[in-house]
Design a protein around this motif. Sequence first.
Motif, short mmCIF file in Angstrom:
data_model
loop_
_atom_site.label_atom_id
_atom_site.label_comp_id
_atom_site.label_asym_id
_atom_site.label_seq_id
_atom_site.Cartn_x
_atom_site.Cartn_y
_atom_site.Cartn_z
N PRO A 36 -36.37 6.74 53.73
CA PRO A 36 -36.84 7.94 53.02
C PRO A 36 -36.86 9.17 53.93
O PRO A 36 -36.84 9.06 55.15
N SER A 37 -36.93 10.33 53.29
CA SER A 37 -36.87 11.60 54.03
C SER A 37 -37.91 11.69 55.13
O SER A 37 -37.62 12.05 56.28
N HIS A 38 -39.18 11.37 54.80
CA HIS A 38 -40.22 11.54 55.81
C HIS A 38 -40.00 10.59 56.99
O HIS A 38 -40.32 10.92 58.13
N ALA A 39 -39.43 9.40 56.72
CA ALA A 39 -39.17 8.45 57.80
C ALA A 39 -38.02 8.93 58.68
O ALA A 39 -38.09 8.82 59.92
N GLN A 40 -36.97 9.48 58.08
CA GLN A 40 -35.84 9.96 58.87
C GLN A 40 -36.24 11.17 59.71
O GLN A 40 -35.82 11.29 60.87
N ALA A 41 -37.05 12.06 59.16
CA ALA A 41 -37.53 13.20 59.94
C ALA A 41 -38.35 12.73 61.14
O ALA A 41 -38.22 13.26 62.25
N ALA A 42 -39.19 11.73 60.93
CA ALA A 42 -40.00 11.19 62.02
C ALA A 42 -39.13 10.53 63.08
O ALA A 42 -39.41 10.63 64.29
N ARG A 43 -38.04 9.87 62.67
CA ARG A 43 -37.15 9.23 63.64
C ARG A 43 -36.46 10.27 64.52
O ARG A 43 -36.23 10.04 65.71
N SER A 53 -45.35 20.11 62.17
CA SER A 53 -46.05 18.95 62.73
C SER A 53 -45.15 18.08 63.60
O SER A 53 -45.61 17.45 64.55
N LEU A 54 -43.85 18.05 63.29
CA LEU A 54 -42.91 17.21 64.02
C LEU A 54 -42.08 17.99 65.04
O LEU A 54 -41.25 17.40 65.74
N SER A 55 -42.30 19.30 65.14
CA SER A 55 -41.55 20.16 66.08
C SER A 55 -40.05 20.05 65.84
O SER A 55 -39.28 19.75 66.75
N VAL A 65 -31.90 18.42 60.10
CA VAL A 65 -33.01 18.66 61.01
C VAL A 65 -32.70 18.12 62.41
O VAL A 65 -31.96 17.15 62.56
N TRP A 66 -33.29 18.80 63.40
CA TRP A 66 -33.14 18.38 64.80
C TRP A 66 -34.38 18.83 65.58
O TRP A 66 -35.15 19.66 65.13
N ARG A 67 -34.56 18.26 66.75
CA ARG A 67 -35.73 18.57 67.57
C ARG A 67 -35.67 19.99 68.12
O ARG A 67 -34.60 20.45 68.54
N ARG A 68 -36.80 20.66 68.16
CA ARG A 68 -36.86 22.01 68.74
C ARG A 68 -36.54 21.98 70.23
O ARG A 68 -36.05 22.96 70.79
N SER A 69 -36.80 20.85 70.87
CA SER A 69 -36.56 20.73 72.30
C SER A 69 -35.13 20.25 72.62
O SER A 69 -34.79 20.06 73.78
N GLU A 70 -34.30 20.08 71.59
CA GLU A 70 -32.96 19.53 71.80
C GLU A 70 -32.12 20.43 72.70
O GLU A 70 -31.96 21.62 72.44
#
Length: 310
Positions: free
Chosen positions: A121-128, A148-150, A263-268
């Motif tokens: 699901p979307s929320h799980a993929q964003a968390a991964r 919340s997930l940066s 989506v991708w990490r802000r710190s990427e």
Amino acid sequence: MELRQLRYFVAVAEELNFGRAAQRLRIAGPSLSQQIKALERDLKVTLFDRDRRSVVLTPAGTALLPDARALITAADELRRRAGGLGASQPVRIGYVNWCPTDWVDRAAGVAQLRVDTWVMPSHAQAARVAEGNLDLAICWVQNSDLESLSLHARLIGVDRLYALEAGSDESPVEARDTVVLVDADAASWSSWNRYGEQFAAATGARIMRTDDGGVTGPTFFEHVRGLGCPVLNNPKGQDEPLPRDLVRRPVVDPSPLWTWSLVWRRSEDNPSVHALIDEFTRGVGDFSLGDASIWLPADDPHQARDDGRS
């Protein structure tokens, strides 16, 4: 002793002025002074003689300056080499139930791409992505998730949701006359539940709660038949073949849109990841998200979109 403290030491040694060094390093003057003192305590030597008018290197500071520069150069080289190794690894991308079929071909001239087969699901993929198990994901997110997930997000696609109803009437139906099914299984349907509840609150549509997983698939079709009214379709079922006794009805006043974000990490800092982001979002339109006739959740990251970059 920390590497950043050595950088501070070299900057002050080159400027011989704490104020100028602080500006160069983009930190507050008092913080810089405290870090130099901490370094001196750690090394058990005085690096600078300083008073109100001048700053000069002590003999110990002069002796240690070349070593500090050498350590910084070695650390920077290590970082560059690590970045090169990271760039040679495949970029991992996950999705929920939709992924452009030509992405592997488009990525070929940019970077290695590995499409993750673990569909979640979307929320799980964003968390991964946030946890580093994926580099990119196509999913549904809200601004609160990104915060919340940066994560950062760019618009990659849109689904215009319709309603299903038993019978033959394929005419448009007003949003307020639809039913939205939400499921008690938040582990699977968290994103859909949030979307559905916000849609109902904004339009006057009716919420129906279930605990049988019937927000899509055959069980969903049974609910549609039993309710005898238009039921908003989950995006996971957008392309499913319909039973002959059910029809699609466009939803209007307003028309609900479901946005898909990359989506991708802000710190990427992997250049291959950023190159693929640019490639995959190149030429993506705005899908008329500013049209007054459509509905998006108030917290959708593409609600007030300008160039598609969030």
